[in-house]
Design a protein around this motif. Structure first.
Motif, PDB file in Angstrom:
ATOM      1  N   THR A  66      56.873  38.703  38.678  1.00 26.92           N
ATOM      2  CA  THR A  66      56.520  37.587  39.401  1.00 26.92           C
ATOM      3  C   THR A  66      55.169  38.154  40.224  1.00 26.92           C
ATOM      4  O   THR A  66      54.437  37.126  40.264  1.00 26.92           O
ATOM      5  CB  THR A  66      57.665  37.206  40.487  1.00 26.92           C
ATOM      6  OG1 THR A  66      58.777  36.568  39.698  1.00 26.92           O
ATOM      7  CG2 THR A  66      57.200  36.051  41.427  1.00 26.92           C
ATOM      8  N   ARG A  67      55.209  39.283  40.459  1.00 33.34           N
ATOM      9  CA  ARG A  67      53.900  39.648  41.340  1.00 33.34           C
ATOM     10  C   ARG A  67      52.735  39.904  40.385  1.00 33.34           C
ATOM     11  O   ARG A  67      51.522  39.549  40.718  1.00 33.34           O
ATOM     12  CB  ARG A  67      54.320  41.248  41.929  1.00 33.34           C
ATOM     13  CG  ARG A  67      55.086  41.024  42.992  1.00 33.34           C
ATOM     14  CD  ARG A  67      55.503  42.278  43.609  1.00 33.34           C
ATOM     15  NE  ARG A  67      56.573  42.242  44.658  1.00 33.34           N
ATOM     16  CZ  ARG A  67      56.131  42.576  46.023  1.00 33.34           C
ATOM     17  NH1 ARG A  67      54.871  42.646  46.561  1.00 33.34           N
ATOM     18  NH2 ARG A  67      57.127  42.303  46.982  1.00 33.34           N
ATOM     19  N   ILE A  68      52.965  40.010  39.230  1.00 32.13           N
ATOM     20  CA  ILE A  68      51.935  40.304  38.128  1.00 32.13           C
ATOM     21  C   ILE A  68      51.413  38.944  37.811  1.00 32.13           C
ATOM     22  O   ILE A  68      50.236  38.543  37.880  1.00 32.13           O
ATOM     23  CB  ILE A  68      52.390  40.789  36.786  1.00 32.13           C
ATOM     24  CG1 ILE A  68      52.833  42.449  37.127  1.00 32.13           C
ATOM     25  CG2 ILE A  68      51.445  40.707  35.712  1.00 32.13           C
ATOM     26  CD1 ILE A  68      53.391  43.030  35.750  1.00 32.13           C
ATOM     27  N   ARG A  69      52.449  37.762  37.640  1.00 33.99           N
ATOM     28  CA  ARG A  69      51.774  36.492  37.505  1.00 33.99           C
ATOM     29  C   ARG A  69      51.567  35.916  38.610  1.00 33.99           C
ATOM     30  O   ARG A  69      50.185  34.993  38.397  1.00 33.99           O
ATOM     31  CB  ARG A  69      53.436  35.679  37.096  1.00 33.99           C
ATOM     32  CG  ARG A  69      53.602  36.180  35.665  1.00 33.99           C
ATOM     33  CD  ARG A  69      55.047  35.419  35.319  1.00 33.99           C
ATOM     34  NE  ARG A  69      55.618  35.587  34.021  1.00 33.99           N
ATOM     35  CZ  ARG A  69      56.621  35.605  33.428  1.00 33.99           C
ATOM     36  NH1 ARG A  69      57.699  35.219  34.441  1.00 33.99           N
ATOM     37  NH2 ARG A  69      56.725  35.818  31.986  1.00 33.99           N
ATOM     38  N   THR A  70      51.725  36.264  39.878  1.00 37.78           N
ATOM     39  CA  THR A  70      50.912  35.509  41.090  1.00 37.78           C
ATOM     40  C   THR A  70      49.584  36.227  41.134  1.00 37.78           C
ATOM     41  O   THR A  70      48.723  35.506  41.292  1.00 37.78           O
ATOM     42  CB  THR A  70      51.799  36.020  42.077  1.00 37.78           C
ATOM     43  OG1 THR A  70      53.182  35.391  42.139  1.00 37.78           O
ATOM     44  CG2 THR A  70      51.029  35.559  43.312  1.00 37.78           C
ATOM     45  N   VAL A 108      46.554  34.526  39.210  1.00 30.80           N
ATOM     46  CA  VAL A 108      45.951  33.193  39.716  1.00 30.80           C
ATOM     47  C   VAL A 108      45.293  33.672  41.115  1.00 30.80           C
ATOM     48  O   VAL A 108      44.777  32.676  41.974  1.00 30.80           O
ATOM     49  CB  VAL A 108      46.835  32.383  39.823  1.00 30.80           C
ATOM     50  CG1 VAL A 108      47.290  31.933  38.667  1.00 30.80           C
ATOM     51  CG2 VAL A 108      48.064  32.419  40.737  1.00 30.80           C
ATOM     52  N   THR A 109      45.005  34.908  41.542  1.00 28.61           N
ATOM     53  CA  THR A 109      44.248  35.073  42.825  1.00 28.61           C
ATOM     54  C   THR A 109      42.799  35.477  42.593  1.00 28.61           C
ATOM     55  O   THR A 109      42.615  36.145  41.511  1.00 28.61           O
ATOM     56  CB  THR A 109      44.846  36.234  43.565  1.00 28.61           C
ATOM     57  OG1 THR A 109      44.913  37.361  42.894  1.00 28.61           O
ATOM     58  CG2 THR A 109      46.448  35.951  44.001  1.00 28.61           C
ATOM     59  N   GLY A 110      42.035  35.494  43.486  1.00 28.62           N
ATOM     60  CA  GLY A 110      40.788  36.073  43.275  1.00 28.62           C
ATOM     61  C   GLY A 110      39.849  35.029  42.670  1.00 28.62           C
ATOM     62  O   GLY A 110      40.162  33.886  42.006  1.00 28.62           O
ATOM     63  N   PRO A 111      38.433  35.456  42.680  1.00 34.44           N
ATOM     64  CA  PRO A 111      37.455  34.348  41.992  1.00 34.44           C
ATOM     65  C   PRO A 111      37.459  34.175  40.432  1.00 34.44           C
ATOM     66  O   PRO A 111      37.111  33.214  39.993  1.00 34.44           O
ATOM     67  CB  PRO A 111      36.283  34.911  42.409  1.00 34.44           C
ATOM     68  CG  PRO A 111      36.411  36.427  42.509  1.00 34.44           C
ATOM     69  CD  PRO A 111      37.710  36.330  43.022  1.00 34.44           C
ATOM     70  N   VAL A 112      37.931  35.169  39.777  1.00 31.54           N
ATOM     71  CA  VAL A 112      38.273  35.217  38.344  1.00 31.54           C
ATOM     72  C   VAL A 112      39.732  35.155  37.935  1.00 31.54           C
ATOM     73  O   VAL A 112      40.567  36.043  38.244  1.00 31.54           O
ATOM     74  CB  VAL A 112      37.524  36.466  37.747  1.00 31.54           C
ATOM     75  CG1 VAL A 112      37.736  36.260  36.283  1.00 31.54           C
ATOM     76  CG2 VAL A 112      36.121  36.645  38.189  1.00 31.54           C
ATOM     77  N   VAL A 113      40.021  34.089  37.142  1.00 31.51           N
ATOM     78  CA  VAL A 113      41.354  33.686  36.713  1.00 31.51           C
ATOM     79  C   VAL A 113      41.304  33.792  35.138  1.00 31.51           C
ATOM     80  O   VAL A 113      40.507  33.137  34.532  1.00 31.51           O
ATOM     81  CB  VAL A 113      41.993  32.689  37.115  1.00 31.51           C
ATOM     82  CG1 VAL A 113      43.248  32.031  36.710  1.00 31.51           C
ATOM     83  CG2 VAL A 113      41.994  32.461  38.810  1.00 31.51           C
ATOM     84  N   PRO A 114      42.046  34.667  34.578  1.00 29.00           N
ATOM     85  CA  PRO A 114      43.469  35.280  35.067  1.00 29.00           C
ATOM     86  C   PRO A 114      42.830  36.711  35.536  1.00 29.00           C
ATOM     87  O   PRO A 114      42.079  37.359  34.863  1.00 29.00           O
ATOM     88  CB  PRO A 114      44.484  35.405  33.903  1.00 29.00           C
ATOM     89  CG  PRO A 114      43.311  35.314  32.691  1.00 29.00           C
ATOM     90  CD  PRO A 114      42.449  34.468  33.049  1.00 29.00           C
ATOM     91  N   ARG A 115      43.227  37.060  36.857  1.00 33.27           N
ATOM     92  CA  ARG A 115      42.974  38.379  37.242  1.00 33.27           C
ATOM     93  C   ARG A 115      43.678  39.515  36.883  1.00 33.27           C
ATOM     94  O   ARG A 115      44.851  39.373  36.859  1.00 33.27           O
ATOM     95  CB  ARG A 115      42.930  38.270  38.803  1.00 33.27           C
ATOM     96  CG  ARG A 115      42.358  39.729  39.652  1.00 33.27           C
ATOM     97  CD  ARG A 115      42.520  39.473  41.052  1.00 33.27           C
ATOM     98  NE  ARG A 115      41.791  40.592  41.770  1.00 33.27           N
ATOM     99  CZ  ARG A 115      41.889  40.672  42.978  1.00 33.27           C
ATOM    100  NH1 ARG A 115      42.400  39.886  43.795  1.00 33.27           N
ATOM    101  NH2 ARG A 115      41.494  41.738  43.422  1.00 33.27           N
TER     102      ARG A 115
END
Length: 454
Positions: free
Chosen positions: A251-255, A258-265
């Motif tokens: 779950t933490r990897i998948r979360t 979608v964080t930060g300016p570049v997705v997927p991060r």
């Protein structure tokens, strides 16, 4: 602006006669902790070789307490249980008395506080929001051990008004520049807003000349020079003493994606045990690997796992300097089955894993030239070899330090027209530096065209 053998200086330009010394791109440390490195400069050294036993440790802590103003905390770093066993609040009480004291294990995973500090932090109070990393005895009283709680501890210290000297980032910046380092990747996980503000302030006012790649934050405030401060992969740090359940890691990897300016991060996952690496590789395979995913440390990585990491396209940031600094303790304390695969380097490269070295300062020496020697020599402090088959050439390790911060292990950066003017000038030709790497060879360091060390 230009590279050539017959360049003519423009009016007002400074000319430096290098006397045959090599001009390199500036070195990049791919994994360290800036504020912790700064804090270590004003902390008590608590581990070997300088502190070999409990009596010496107690003397060092008491001497520092006597030199500090009233109310100031004593901060110790680099502790190892070979000095006085596994510390708890009671053992520290016997050494330190009523002065609040906190001591960090050299792994960075554990802080131990004495009873005076525990009282100030409210560790035995039911009124605080106590995270699970606060270790308790059978009676429910805190032992003084705080596992993987750097962020929580910093917040509590601020809340109770603990007196700590502000980390001297200018001193750290000068020290790194003296090594020829023009960029660093700060791998501090879940960086607090206060720490981020401190770093960004040091960048803005020039105390830190180095470019920064940050792994432990999700966003940056507007108005920053984007070529000086950037976000890298999201750092994930499963606690070594109590790893996250597999589904939690997934779950933490998948979360993080979608964080930060570049997705997927991409993510940068801390792995210092064989079990942790197995779980991480499995979770990354299920979540789907994206370019830039990396493993921090890969401290135990047998060939089968190396092959899986290569197939997935994962990168590794390792610390061969730990062999030179801790190799005798590893031989004494590590699982014998792990020793052949401890901090691998050559075997990862042979398997096709893009691998680079780093310091992990302050948990290792920030001197990149010492890291280069250790990558080649693979010798413990007592001179005994540890994993000699994992030795790589100085040229190979240096190429890793010269590779892109966002693409560690790719081709090294070059001194070429259009490249950033981040440079390291040596006193000697490149061949001499590769034969006997030493920080003494650094003559000048240039960040963004500005001399920051000479």
């Amino acid at each position: 602006m230009a590279v050539g053998n017959a360049l003519m200086p423009r009016r007002g330009e400074e000319v430096v006669d290098a006397h045959g010394g090599a001009l390199l791109p500036g070195l990049h440390d791919h994994h360290l902790h800036l504020t912790a490195l700064a804090a270590a400069e004003t902390s008590v050294a608590c581990g070997p070789p300088g502190v070999p036993d409990a009596a010496t440790l107690g003397t060092a802590l008491r001497n520092r307490a006597a030199a500090l103003p009233p109310g100031a905390w004593v901060r110790g770093v680099g502790y190892h249980e070979s000095v006085a066993g596994l510390l708890d609040r009671h053992r520290l009480d016997a050494m330190t008395g009523e002065r609040p004291v906190r001591v960090q294990h050299r792994s960075g995973a554990l802080w131990t506080v004495n009873s005076a500090a525990a009282a100030m932090l409210g560790l035995d109070s039911d009124s605080i929001d106590a995270p699970p990393g606060i270790e308790r005895d059978r009676a429910g009283r805190s032992t003084g051990r705080l596992w993987r709680l750097d962020g929580w501890l910093r917040g509590r210290l601020d809340a109770v008004g603990a007196v700590d000297p502000e980390p001297d980032l200018a001193r750290v910046g000068r020290r790194l520049a003296a090594y020829g380092i023009t960029g660093v990747t700060d791998a501090t996980p879940d960086m607090t807003p206060g720490t981020l503000r401190l770093l960004l302030s040091a960048v803005r006012d020039g105390r830190l000349a180095q470019r920064l790649l940050l792994l432990g934050v999700d966003s940056l405030p507007p108005g920053l020079p984007t070529d000086r401060v950037r976000l890298g992969p999201r750092k994930l740090l499963p606690p070594d003493h109590a790893p996250w359940p597999y589904d939690d890691l997934l779950t933490r990897i998948r979360t993080a994606r979608v964080t930060g300016p570049v997705v997927p991060r991409p993510v940068a996952v801390h792995c210092v045990t064989l079990e942790g690496l197995v779980v991480t590789v499995t979770a990354l395979r299920e979540a789907g690997v994206v370019p830039g995913d990396r493993i921090e440390h890969a401290a135990v990585a047998p060939p089968a796992l190396a092959a899986q990491m290569a197939a997935l396209g994962l990168r590794v940031v390792t610390q061969p300097g730990f062999v030179a600094e801790r190799g005798d303790a590893y031989r004494r304390d590590a699982d014998p089955g792990d020793l052949p695969y401890l901090y691998p380097y050559a075997s990862l490269l042979d398997a096709g894993v893009r691998t680079v070295s780093s310091s992990d300062a302050p948990f290792g020496s920030p001197d990149p030239w010492a890291v280069l020697r250790s990558a080649r020599d693979r010798q413990a402090p007592d001179g005994a070899p540890l994993g000699p088959n994992e030795s790589v050439s100085v040229s190979t390790a240096l190429a890793g330090m010269l590779s892109s911060p966002l693409r560690p292990g790719d081709a090294p950066r070059s001194v070429a027209r259009g490249e950033p003017a981040d440079l390291c000038l040596l006193h000697a030709p490149r061949a001499v530096a590769l034969e006997e790497p030493s920080a003494d060879l650094v003559r000048m360091t240039v960040c963004e065209g500005r001399i920051v060390h000479a």
